[in-house]
Design a protein around this motif. Structure first.
Motif, PDB file in Angstrom:
ATOM      1  N   PRO A 165       0.809  -1.229   0.000  1.00 58.71           N
ATOM      2  CA  PRO A 165       0.000   0.000   0.000  1.00 58.71           C
ATOM      3  C   PRO A 165       0.842   1.279   0.000  1.00 58.71           C
ATOM      4  N   LEU A 166       2.088   1.166   0.455  1.00 58.62           N
ATOM      5  CA  LEU A 166       2.946   2.357   0.516  1.00 58.62           C
ATOM      6  C   LEU A 166       3.455   2.765  -0.862  1.00 58.62           C
ATOM      7  N   CYS A 167       3.465   1.811  -1.786  1.00 53.91           N
ATOM      8  CA  CYS A 167       4.061   2.071  -3.106  1.00 53.91           C
ATOM      9  C   CYS A 167       3.353   3.187  -3.865  1.00 53.91           C
ATOM     10  N   ALA A 168       2.064   3.355  -3.601  1.00 54.76           N
ATOM     11  CA  ALA A 168       1.289   4.367  -4.332  1.00 54.76           C
ATOM     12  C   ALA A 168       1.563   5.779  -3.830  1.00 54.76           C
ATOM     13  N   TYR A 169       2.069   5.894  -2.609  1.00 53.94           N
ATOM     14  CA  TYR A 169       2.200   7.229  -1.997  1.00 53.94           C
ATOM     15  C   TYR A 169       3.634   7.659  -1.725  1.00 53.94           C
TER      16      TYR A 169
ATOM     17  N   VAL B 111       6.405 -10.323  -5.670  1.00 50.90           N
ATOM     18  CA  VAL B 111       6.934  -9.208  -6.461  1.00 50.90           C
ATOM     19  C   VAL B 111       6.109  -7.953  -6.168  1.00 50.90           C
ATOM     20  N   PRO B 112       6.705  -6.962  -5.542  1.00 52.52           N
ATOM     21  CA  PRO B 112       5.951  -5.731  -5.237  1.00 52.52           C
ATOM     22  C   PRO B 112       5.793  -4.867  -6.481  1.00 52.52           C
ATOM     23  N   SER B 113       4.845  -3.934  -6.436  1.00 55.84           N
ATOM     24  CA  SER B 113       4.614  -3.080  -7.607  1.00 55.84           C
ATOM     25  C   SER B 113       5.625  -1.938  -7.679  1.00 55.84           C
ATOM     26  N   CYS B 114       6.371  -1.717  -6.607  1.00 52.01           N
ATOM     27  CA  CYS B 114       7.379  -0.643  -6.617  1.00 52.01           C
ATOM     28  C   CYS B 114       8.752  -1.200  -7.024  1.00 52.01           C
TER      29      CYS B 114
END
Lengths: 151, 169
Positions: free
Chosen positions: B24-28, B41-44
């Motif tokens: 959830p932190l990747c978006a912000y 695999v994270p999106s960041c």
């Protein structure tokens, strides 16, 4: 003691590597070689140093073969001291050191705050001396030397 | 937006729980995740393994470091920072011992860490980190590391005792 010892350091990656690298002020004054587990951090941090790359034994059933390899490595390198901060590879090297009567020094990680288990416990028992980083760990071993925090 | 470094160490154990929790932190935030042995695999931006010199640079550059309860904790503290720490749990097959849980409890009582025991609360810990870290830095001292001279002297004493001679002629 201004140099002159043959030292073999057995190391892996992560915290084990940090602990052994932190001993640099001491080991750089001696004839030091490494046995290290290949990894992204070890391969770069130990570049240029004399290293024998060796994987961790895949499991306890492979320990006998690993001790055999370690024994022959120590016979060739003839170290005065063997040093490790722990790793599965440490156990066969410490066993081989016992057989070759080479004193082994185990460096206990700072993150060890209670009774160790598995590889760390076995390595500490096989070592002649355990270097501890916390005062309350001195009584946890038969022969412990408090060195304080390494980094 | 903060620069966040997430590291799970170089060991062979997975730590999927932490990597999923930072998602959830990747978006912000500007997040980089060192994923280690985890298949998640994270999106960041991420990498499985990071060499030590690169890791030290990333630790220095990050505004916030989120780490497993390994040796990285002290590295971050030595940089004058307060890490957010999630301990690997033996009961979840994230490690082979209880060492990280014990270490984090010890640090939580007296050290400069923010311990997160419920990974789902990680975004809250990040949101409140600046003020919380300032309080910890002010109130909790960091033990000094041994000097090069003292370390060398200690190991020389150990060597002499074990070998019974002062050095190879």
């Amino acid at each position: 003691m201004s140099g002159g010892l043959r030292v073999v350091i057995v190391s892996g990656s992560g915290g084990v590597l940090l602990d052994t690298l932190a001993l640099r002020p001491w080991w750089q004054r001696h004839d030091t070689s490494w046995v290290a587990v290949p990894a992204a951090d070890t391969e770069i941090a130990l570049a240029g140093l004399p290293v024998t790359w060796q994987a961790d034994p895949p499991g306890w059933p492979h320990t006998v073969a690993a001790v055999w390899r370690a024994y022959h490595h120590l016979r060739r390198s003839r170290p005065d001291l063997l040093v490790s901060a722990g790793r599965r590879l440490t156990v066969p090297y410490f066993l081989a050191a016992r057989l070759r009567r080479v004193p082994a020094v185990f460096v206990e990680t700072l993150t060890q705050t209670s009774t160790p288990c598995g590889t760390a416990r076995l390595s500490a028992r096989l070592a002649r001396v355990v270097l501890v980083q916390r005062p309350d760990r001195v009584t946890a071993h038969r022969d412990a030397v408090l060195v304080g925090e390494l980094y | 937006m903060a620069g966040i470094l997430v590291t799970v160490g170089m060991g062979p154990w997975v730590f999927d729980r932490l990597i999923r929790a930072v998602e959830p932190l990747c978006a912000y935030h500007d997040v980089f995740v060192q994923t280690g042995a985890s298949p998640v695999v994270p999106s960041c931006p991420h990498a499985r393994w990071v060499p030590l010199d690169e890791m030290q640079r990333r630790l220095s550059d990050a505004d916030i470091v989120i780490t497993h309860a390994g040796s990285t904790v002290r590295l971050v503290q030595r940089l004058g920072r307060v890490p957010i720490v999630v301990a690997r749990r033996r009961s979840l097959a994230e490690t082979g011992s209880d060492r990280q849980e014990h270490f984090l409890r010890s640090e939580e009582q007296a050290g400069r860490v923010r311990a997160v025991w419920d990974a789902s609360t990680l975004p809250d810990a990040v949101a409140s980190h600046t003020a919380a870290a300032a309080g910890l830095l002010e109130s909790r001292p960091l033990p000094a590391a041994i000097s090069d001279e003292a370390l060398t002297a200690a190991l020389d004493r150990v060597s002499r005792r074990l070998l019974g001679f002062p050095g190879r002629p």
